[in-house]
Write a protein that holds these residues in place. Structure first.
Motif, PDB file in Angstrom:
ATOM      1  N   THR A  99       2.660  26.786 -16.000  1.00 54.71           N
ATOM      2  CA  THR A  99       3.405  27.730 -16.836  1.00 54.71           C
ATOM      3  C   THR A  99       2.509  28.765 -17.498  1.00 54.71           C
ATOM      4  N   LEU A 102       3.202  32.456 -16.674  1.00 57.04           N
ATOM      5  CA  LEU A 102       4.398  32.946 -17.358  1.00 57.04           C
ATOM      6  C   LEU A 102       4.073  33.316 -18.807  1.00 57.04           C
ATOM      7  N   ARG A 279      10.931  38.529 -11.089  1.00 57.40           N
ATOM      8  CA  ARG A 279      11.365  37.673  -9.971  1.00 57.40           C
ATOM      9  C   ARG A 279      11.687  36.266 -10.474  1.00 57.40           C
ATOM     10  N   TYR A 280      10.845  35.770 -11.365  1.00 58.27           N
ATOM     11  CA  TYR A 280      11.105  34.448 -11.926  1.00 58.27           C
ATOM     12  C   TYR A 280      12.405  34.450 -12.726  1.00 58.27           C
ATOM     13  N   SER A 345      13.827  26.543 -10.742  1.00 58.07           N
ATOM     14  CA  SER A 345      13.334  27.788 -10.170  1.00 58.07           C
ATOM     15  C   SER A 345      11.815  27.735 -10.076  1.00 58.07           C
ATOM     16  N   GLN A 347       7.979  28.396 -10.441  1.00 62.22           N
ATOM     17  CA  GLN A 347       7.212  29.122 -11.443  1.00 62.22           C
ATOM     18  C   GLN A 347       6.465  30.294 -10.806  1.00 62.22           C
ATOM     19  N   ILE A 348       5.981  31.200 -11.646  1.00 61.63           N
ATOM     20  CA  ILE A 348       5.134  32.296 -11.169  1.00 61.63           C
ATOM     21  C   ILE A 348       3.890  31.691 -10.520  1.00 61.63           C
TER      22      ILE A 348
END
Length: 374
Positions: A99, A102, A279-280, A345, A347-348
Motif C-alpha cells: 500500500t 498508494l 486506475r486504482y 481491487s 493495488q498500485i
C-alpha cells in the motif's frame, strides 16, 4: 542495494517528500501572509459578516493578533490534518509494502499536503480535516448526519465558498457511509434534507447579507486596532473583499481568464501523472458489489467536479481549486473502499517502472500554487 532502491523506491520517495515539505515550509514562512492574516483579525464586532468565524474565535483569546499566529495556527492545523490522514489511511488500507505506493500518490501528491503547506493559513485545509474526521467516526446513527451538518455550517462560516469546495464531498461521505449502509427511511431522509436546507440558507445569508455594514475606512481602522503591529498596513490591502459583491468577483475572474487559462495544460499534466492512482480508484468502483452503489459514486464524482467548475467561473484561485478537487477525489476513494465489494481491487504496482517514474516526478514537485501553476 541501489538495484533494490530502483526496483522498489517507495520508502525513499516518502523520505524525499518529507524533505520537500520542510523546504516548502521554510519558503512559506518568509512570505507575507496577506489574506491569511486579515482573516485572523476580522470578527463579528459589527454584526454577522462573511469570512469571520476564525477571527471571532481568535478574538476570544487575544485582543492583539501577531503575524506569527498565522503560521502557528496554520502549522498546528496542517499537522493535525497530516495525523488524521495517516490514521485514515491506516484504517482504510493499512501501512504495508503493497500500500506504500498508494500512500505516496495521495499523501505525497503536490495537490495535497505539500500544497496545503504552501497555502498555510488559508481556509481550504479545514474542509479537508473535517471531512477526514467524518471518514473516521462511526456512521450508524443520525448523530453522524448531525455532525456532518455542524461541520458544514462551520465551514460556511469560515468561508462561504466551502459550499462548493468541501460540502459536496461531505454530503457524498454521508450518503456513502450512512444512507447506503443504514438505508433510507422517512426520519433520516427528512433530517438530511433539513440539514442541507439550513446549510444552504446560511450560505446565501453569508453571500448576500454578510457584507461589512460600515465604511471601509472605519473597518480598516478597527482592523488596525486588532493588529499587534499596526504599522504593517500592507497586510490590510485585501480589506475590500468584505465589500466586493459577487458580480465584481465574477467579472474579475473572467477578466483574468485569458491569462489564467494558460495554466490548464499544466493541471491536465499533473492529473495525468496520477494515472496509477486513478486506475486504482476506477478498479475500486468497478469492484463494488452493488450496481446502484457504482452509479451513485460516479454521479457523486460528477457532482463534486461540477461544483468546482462553478468555482472556476466565479473565483480565479485556480491552482487552489484544482488541488482541493484532487484532495476531494482522494477522500472519496477512502469512502468507496468502505463499501461492500465483490472482489479485491489490485493495488498500485510497487515494481512497475512507469509507475515508479510517475511517483518520482510527483514527489519532486513541491506544490501546485494558489492562482497559476507553481
Amino acid at each position: 542495494m541501489l538495484a533494490n532502491v530502483q526496483k522498489n523506491p517507495w520508502r525513499l520517495l516518502l523520505a524525499i517528500n518529507a524533505a520537500v515539505l520542510v523546504g516548502v515550509f521554510i519558503h512559506k514562512i518568509q512570505l507575507p501572509p496577506y489574506v491569511p492574516y486579515i482573516h485572523l483579525i476580522v470578527d463579528y464586532h459589527f454584526g454577522f459578516i462573511k469570512r469571520a468565524l476564525i477571527g471571532a474565535i481568535v478574538a476570544l483569546f487575544t485582543d492583539k493578533v501577531p503575524v506569527w499566529l498565522v503560521f502557528a495556527l496554520g502549522g498546528v492545523t496542517w499537522l493535525a490534518t497530516l495525523g488524521l490522514y495517516a490514521k485514515l489511511f491506516r484504517k482504510t488500507f493499512g501501512f504495508t509494502a503493497t500500500t506504500l505506493p498508494l500512500f505516496v500518490f495521495t499523501a505525497g501528491s503536490p495537490f495535497f499536503l505539500k500544497n496545503f503547506m504552501h497555502t498555510l493559513g488559508h481556509f481550504d485545509i479545514y474542509g479537508c480535516a473535517l471531512a477526514i474526521i467524518l471518514l473516521l467516526m462511526p456512521a450508524g446513527s443520525l448523530l453522524f448526519v448531525a455532525t456532518a451538518a455542524l461541520f458544514s455550517i462551520i465551514l460556511v462560516l469560515i468561508h462561504h465558498i466551502h459550499l462548493l469546495m468541501y460540502v459536496p464531498t461531505i454530503i457524498t461521505i454521508v450518503v456513502i457511509r450512512h444512507y447506503l449502509v443504514c438505508g433510507c427511511n422517512r426520519t433520516n431522509v427528512a433530517f438530511g434534507l433539513v440539514a442541507f436546507a439550513v446549510v444552504s440558507a446560511l450560505f446565501f445569508a453569508a453571500q448576500f447579507l454578510g457584507t461589512m455594514p460600515i465604511p471601509e475606512a472605519d473597518f480598516v481602522a478597527y482592523l488596525k486596532s486588532r493588529m499587534a503591529d499596526p504599522a504593517r498596513t500592507d497586510l490590510l490591502q485585501f480589506s475590500y473583499i468584505w465589500y466586493q459583491p459577487l458580480a465584481k468577483e465574477v467579472a474579475d475572474t473572467w477578466g483574468r481568464m485569458p491569462h489564467n487559462i494558460l495554466g490548464v495544460p499544466v493541471f491536465v499534466l499533473l492529473i495525468w501523472l496520477h494515472m496509477p492512482l486513478w486506475r486504482y480508484f476506477a478498479g475500486l468502483i468497478g469492484a463494488l458489489a452493488s450496481e446502484a452503489h457504482r452509479r451513485l459514486v460516479i454521479a457523486a464524482l460528477i457532482g463534486i467536479s461540477f461544483a468546482y467548475l462553478v468555482m472556476f467561473a466565479m473565483v480565479f484561485d485556480y491552482s487552489r481549486w484544482i488541488s482541493n478537487w484532487a484532495v476531494c477525489m482522494f477522500l472519496i476513494l477512502h469512502a468507496v473502499k468502505m463499501l461492500p465489494a465483490k472482489q479485491e481491487s489490485p493495488q498500485i504496482p510497487a515494481e512497475d517502472r512507469k509507475t515508479n517514474t510517475f511517483g518520482l516526478i510527483l514527489t519532486l514537485i513541491p506544490r501546485v500554487g494558489i492562482i497559476r501553476p507553481f
